[in-house]
Design a protein around this motif. Structure first.
Motif, PDB file in Angstrom:
ATOM      1  N   ALA A  59       0.830  -1.204   0.000  1.00  0.00           N
ATOM      2  CA  ALA A  59       0.000   0.000   0.000  1.00  0.00           C
ATOM      3  C   ALA A  59       0.862   1.250   0.000  1.00  0.00           C
ATOM      4  O   ALA A  59       0.529   2.257  -0.642  1.00  0.00           O
ATOM      5  CB  ALA A  59      -0.927  -0.002   1.217  1.00  0.00           C
ATOM      6  N   LEU A  60       1.983   1.205   0.700  1.00  0.00           N
ATOM      7  CA  LEU A  60       2.866   2.373   0.756  1.00  0.00           C
ATOM      8  C   LEU A  60       3.494   2.650  -0.607  1.00  0.00           C
ATOM      9  O   LEU A  60       3.641   3.812  -1.004  1.00  0.00           O
ATOM     10  CB  LEU A  60       3.953   2.155   1.813  1.00  0.00           C
ATOM     11  N   ASP A  62       2.153   1.946  -3.518  1.00  0.00           N
ATOM     12  CA  ASP A  62       1.095   2.550  -4.328  1.00  0.00           C
ATOM     13  C   ASP A  62       0.941   4.032  -3.995  1.00  0.00           C
ATOM     14  O   ASP A  62       0.760   4.871  -4.891  1.00  0.00           O
ATOM     15  CB  ASP A  62      -0.231   1.833  -4.089  1.00  0.00           C
ATOM     16  N   GLU A  63       1.031   4.347  -2.710  1.00  0.00           N
ATOM     17  CA  GLU A  63       0.871   5.741  -2.282  1.00  0.00           C
ATOM     18  C   GLU A  63       2.021   6.606  -2.788  1.00  0.00           C
ATOM     19  O   GLU A  63       1.807   7.733  -3.251  1.00  0.00           O
ATOM     20  CB  GLU A  63       0.788   5.783  -0.755  1.00  0.00           C
ATOM     21  N   GLY A  66       1.597   7.542  -6.323  1.00  0.00           N
ATOM     22  CA  GLY A  66       0.644   8.625  -6.514  1.00  0.00           C
ATOM     23  C   GLY A  66       1.198   9.977  -6.126  1.00  0.00           C
ATOM     24  O   GLY A  66       0.903  11.001  -6.758  1.00  0.00           O
ATOM     25  N   LEU A  67       2.019  10.019  -5.091  1.00  0.00           N
ATOM     26  CA  LEU A  67       2.550  11.288  -4.596  1.00  0.00           C
ATOM     27  C   LEU A  67       3.421  11.999  -5.623  1.00  0.00           C
ATOM     28  O   LEU A  67       3.441  13.232  -5.686  1.00  0.00           O
ATOM     29  CB  LEU A  67       3.350  11.056  -3.310  1.00  0.00           C
ATOM     30  N   TRP A  74      -0.652  17.558  -2.155  1.00  0.00           N
ATOM     31  CA  TRP A  74       0.363  16.517  -1.974  1.00  0.00           C
ATOM     32  C   TRP A  74       1.187  16.724  -0.713  1.00  0.00           C
ATOM     33  O   TRP A  74       1.688  15.752  -0.120  1.00  0.00           O
ATOM     34  CB  TRP A  74       1.276  16.437  -3.200  1.00  0.00           C
ATOM     35  N   ARG A  77      -0.403  14.993   2.298  1.00  0.00           N
ATOM     36  CA  ARG A  77      -0.376  13.546   2.077  1.00  0.00           C
ATOM     37  C   ARG A  77       1.040  13.009   2.215  1.00  0.00           C
ATOM     38  O   ARG A  77       1.251  11.896   2.712  1.00  0.00           O
ATOM     39  CB  ARG A  77      -0.941  13.213   0.699  1.00  0.00           C
ATOM     40  N   SER A  80       1.932  12.672   5.927  1.00  0.00           N
ATOM     41  CA  SER A  80       1.277  11.490   6.494  1.00  0.00           C
ATOM     42  C   SER A  80       1.960  10.214   6.022  1.00  0.00           C
ATOM     43  O   SER A  80       2.215   9.293   6.810  1.00  0.00           O
ATOM     44  CB  SER A  80      -0.197  11.487   6.081  1.00  0.00           C
ATOM     45  N   PHE A  81       2.281  10.156   4.741  1.00  0.00           N
ATOM     46  CA  PHE A  81       2.980   8.997   4.183  1.00  0.00           C
ATOM     47  C   PHE A  81       4.303   8.764   4.900  1.00  0.00           C
ATOM     48  O   PHE A  81       4.631   7.634   5.277  1.00  0.00           O
ATOM     49  CB  PHE A  81       3.232   9.213   2.688  1.00  0.00           C
ATOM     50  N   ARG A 127       6.187   5.603 -10.584  1.00  0.00           N
ATOM     51  CA  ARG A 127       4.916   4.875 -10.632  1.00  0.00           C
ATOM     52  C   ARG A 127       5.119   3.463 -11.179  1.00  0.00           C
ATOM     53  O   ARG A 127       4.576   2.490 -10.650  1.00  0.00           O
ATOM     54  CB  ARG A 127       3.905   5.624 -11.506  1.00  0.00           C
TER      55      ARG A 127
END
Length: 348
Positions: A59-60, A62-63, A66-67, A74, A77, A80-81, A127
């Motif tokens: 999941a990280l 994937d995040e 996106g970032l 951003w 986010r 937080s990431f 990505r």
């Protein structure tokens, strides 16, 4: 550009990569900082893959993918990431890499400060890398441990996701930064994945014992089986001759990839010596490393196998002297590939 965030990236680079700290400064501005940022983002992804449990790092990744698009909002986010990603790392994670993960917002802020032509190649690379790492993990149940890949094609696929895409990204940045390079784009892009794959495959062979100790193996299981080996038996002293024969077979594969990587490097114009040296340094380091790995049972011992610092320095000097001559560089490549164990003086 904010000097403080750029300064962090430049300072952090040698803490997480000895090789790229040598060649990135050879690039012209702002390409040098763009490649620094790109490397650090890829290293963050690599750290998550290596140091975070599989259930978390998927999941990280994937995040992170996106970032890098730097869409509105951003910044929050990213903060937080970074907090969650740092907490996900194993306690044994290298401190410099853990710090880098914590400073993901700083790296992204530096990316945001760079010219717009920098953003698309870097975003696509991160990505693709993050998605590819997740794909490999899903193939193995998402456990975070990969004990061998099915065949050489799968190993090449892994090498593409973690390094071949970097070759494509670098080509995109080179083309966007230099009119001299732009008209060679097709010639370069066709060879770019092999440039990255060659370096990654060399690292896989050099670090096979370190990866095994960490619960991973990126070698093809079908080739291991052909030599009477499995990931569980690869480092057994009683099967050392089998393991050396396996690695020698894969060294030959890596050398063929390095031949393509040389053609990639020589396709860069002689009027751009910084770009050429940037590519040629790691290429020749890899060629010398393969010669150390070939026929060497010490690769399967806990102590890492490396080329000496004196060899690194001599290769840098010889490459600088020959950077403008394709003929001289081809001769150096052939000489290094014939056997660095005969001594660096044989290359002069």
């Amino acid at each position: 550009m904010k000097v403080q965030v750029a300064s962090f990236c430049r300072t952090q680079l040698p803490r997480v990569s000895r090789t790229f700290a040598l060649n990135i400064p050879l690039l012209p501005e702002p390409l040098d900082l763009a490649v620094t940022v790109a490397y650090l983002l890829c290293r963050i992804a690599d750290t998550l893959e290596d140091e975070a449990p599989g259930a978390l790092h998927g999941a990280l990744l994937d995040e992170l993918g996106g970032l890098v698009s730097l869409e509105p909002g951003w910044e929050a986010r990213a903060r937080s990431f970074a907090r969650r990603a740092r907490l996900a790392l194993r306690d044994e994670a290298p401190p410099a890499e853990a710090e880098l993960v914590s400073e993901t917002p700083t790296v992204l802020e530096t990316l945001a400060s760079l010219p717009s032509w920098v953003h698309p190649p870097i975003a696509r690379c991160v990505r693709t890398m993050a998605g590819g790492m997740n794909q490999i993990q899903r193939m193995h149940g998402g456990s975070g441990q990969v004990m061998g890949l099915p065949d050489l094609q799968a190993t090449f696929m892994y090498c593409y996701y973690v390094a071949g895409v970097v070759g494509e990204m670098l080509t995109g940045l080179f083309v966007a930064s230099s009119p001299r390079v732009a008209w060679r784009e097709e010639r370069l892009m066709s060879r770019a994945p092999a440039f990255g794959r060659a370096l990654q495959l060399t690292n896989i062979l050099k670090d096979v014992r370190e990866d095994l100790d960490r619960g991973s193996c990126w070698l093809p299981r079908d080739r291991m089986a052909a030599h009477g080996l499995t990931p569980a038996t690869l480092a057994l002293p009683s099967l050392r001759a089998n393991a050396v024969a396996l690695l020698d077979e894969l060294v030959a594969v890596a050398r063929r990839e390095l031949d393509v990587a040389l053609e990639y490097s020589l396709a860069l114009p002689v009027e751009e010596p910084g770009l050429r040296l940037f590519c040629l340094y790691p290429l020749f380091f890899a060629a010398a490393t393969l010669d150390v790995v070939e026929g060497n049972p010490a690769v399967f011992e806990p102590e890492p196998v490396k080329i000496p610092r004196e060899t690194v320095a001599m290769l840098m000097q010889l490459t600088q002297e020959r950077v403008g001559s394709d003929e001289a560089l081809r001769a150096l490549h052939a000489s290094v590939s014939r056997g660095s164990r005969d001594g660096a003086e044989a290359w002069s």
